[in-house]
Scaffold this active site. Structure first.
Site, mmCIF file in Angstrom:
data_model
loop_
_atom_site.group_PDB
_atom_site.id
_atom_site.type_symbol
_atom_site.label_atom_id
_atom_site.label_comp_id
_atom_site.label_asym_id
_atom_site.label_seq_id
_atom_site.Cartn_x
_atom_site.Cartn_y
_atom_site.Cartn_z
ATOM 1 N N CYS A 114 2.085 -0.063 -4.132
ATOM 2 C CA CYS A 114 2.645 -1.096 -3.266
ATOM 3 C C CYS A 114 1.570 -2.052 -2.737
ATOM 4 O O CYS A 114 1.738 -3.280 -2.778
ATOM 5 C CB CYS A 114 3.407 -0.471 -2.124
ATOM 6 S SG CYS A 114 2.599 0.924 -1.369
ATOM 7 N N HIS A 144 3.823 -4.077 4.302
ATOM 8 C CA HIS A 144 2.356 -3.984 4.247
ATOM 9 C C HIS A 144 1.732 -5.364 4.466
ATOM 10 O O HIS A 144 2.296 -6.393 4.031
ATOM 11 C CB HIS A 144 1.908 -3.496 2.877
ATOM 12 C CG HIS A 144 2.088 -2.035 2.609
ATOM 13 N ND1 HIS A 144 2.485 -1.114 3.557
ATOM 14 C CD2 HIS A 144 1.912 -1.341 1.459
ATOM 15 C CE1 HIS A 144 2.549 0.084 3.001
ATOM 16 N NE2 HIS A 144 2.212 -0.009 1.725
#
Ligand code: 2RA
Length: 332
Positions: free
Chosen positions: A128, A241
């Site tokens: 990710c 994120h």
């Protein structure tokens, strides 16, 4: 014409997003099969407007499927992706099992989508933090030629799964109620904290997560000699994120050209007006398809350097969405 799709890890956080995104994006599914551990087999799940009974994921469950989306642990992917490919399906795997296998394409469709077409039955979905970082770094590499990249990540707890998301919520509730704070997912309390520890430590002092960002970036960008380094940090954010990147380029850079390169790149939004406190923030990117880039400035630490900030939804561009975009790329 539709495709027979399987999901392995259907009950996990990413598996649930696979189901949601297949529906939201109207992926042409003629049949959907859901697979999970023996413990979950038999459970019924509402998906794509119907009720589906979860089956146990085994080496013989993939017959007749066209695409199988995997979000399980690496050992299960290692065992089952080849079986899915052997059954004639394209296995798109979200684990790290095949990412650095030279025979397996590692793909972010906006960056190296064509690589997916060379698959031999298995395609790897990047980690990710890698996928989200490169949605900022790749357009700037295209414009100026990336030479060195240094990243610091600020990673959401969703990267550790649904249990970690609940742990953060529970810790915040306990704190506000003046009750003891329990922890189980991380070695330390995550609420009101920052843990410079994502995944396990390696002999070189970096964590596996940090080495994934370095090594996967080189493979996806086709820059085997890229100089890169990073520190990955877990922060008390739910599901997006954020990454701070300082990068040096081969060619002279300008902020105006960098902004234009970001603005025209597919899958990423330029959000960069510091004078009005406008920049990408994780709260704004949960459930957002595109990633965001801002804080673009000449890096005062390098000649030909840029500093910038990238934010993306860990469950979507960082996992489920990117995998489905790979399948969309192959069927177009
Ligand atoms: C994390 N990158 O954020 C991992 C999830 N795949 O923990």
């Amino acid at each position: 014409m539709g495709y027979k799709v399987g999901i392995v890890g259907a009950t996990g956080a990413v598996g649930q997003e696979f189901i949601k995104l297949l529906s939201d994006r109207n992926f042409p599914v003629s049949e959907l099969k859901l697979f999970a551990s023996a413990r979950s087999a038999g459970k019924q799940v509402e998906a794509l407007g119907t009720t589906i009974t979860i089956e146990e994921a085994t080496e013989t469950c993939f017959d007749g499927l066209d695409y199988v989306l995997f979000s399980a642990n690496g050992s299960l992917s290692k065992a089952l992706c080849p079986a899915a490919a052997k059954a004639g399906a394209v296995a798109i795997d979200n684990s790290s099992a095949f990412r650095m296998d030279p025979e397996v394409p590692l793909v972010v469709p906006e960056i190296n989508g064509e690589a997916a077409r060379a698959h031999k039955g298995i395609i790897a979905n990047p980690n990710c933090s890698t996928a989200i970082s490169l949605m900022g770094a790749a357009p700037l590499h295209k414009a100026f030629g990336l030479k060195r990249m240094f990243a610091s990540t600020y990673q959401a707890v969703s990267g550790s799964g649904a249990e970690a998301m609940k742990e953060l919520e529970d810790q915040l509730k306990a704190w506000s109620a003046g009750e003891p704070i329990e922890k189980s997912v991380y070695p330390h309390q995550i609420a009101f904290n920052a843990l410079p520890h994502v995944d396990v430590f390696q002999d070189n002092g970096y964590t596996k997560e940090e080495m994934k960002l370095v090594n996967e970036s080189r493979k996806i960008m086709g820059l085997p000699d890229l100089v890169a380094s990073c520190t990955c940090v877990r922060v008390p954010v739910m599901r997006s994120h954020s990454i701070s990147i300082n990068a040096e380029f081969e060619r002279p850079v300008s902020v105006e050209e960098a902004r234009a390169a970001i603005a025209e790149f597919p899958g990423v939004d330029l959000i960069d007006e510091p004078s009005s406190n406008t920049y990408p923030m994780p709260l704004d990117f949960a459930g957002r398809v595109n990633c965001g880039v801002g804080r673009i400035r000449q890096d005062i630490g390098f000649d030909n350097g840029l500093a910038f900030w990238v934010v993306g939804d860990q469950l979507w561009k960082g996992a489920a969405l990117n995998a489905i975009q790979i399948a969309e790329y192959l069927i177009k």
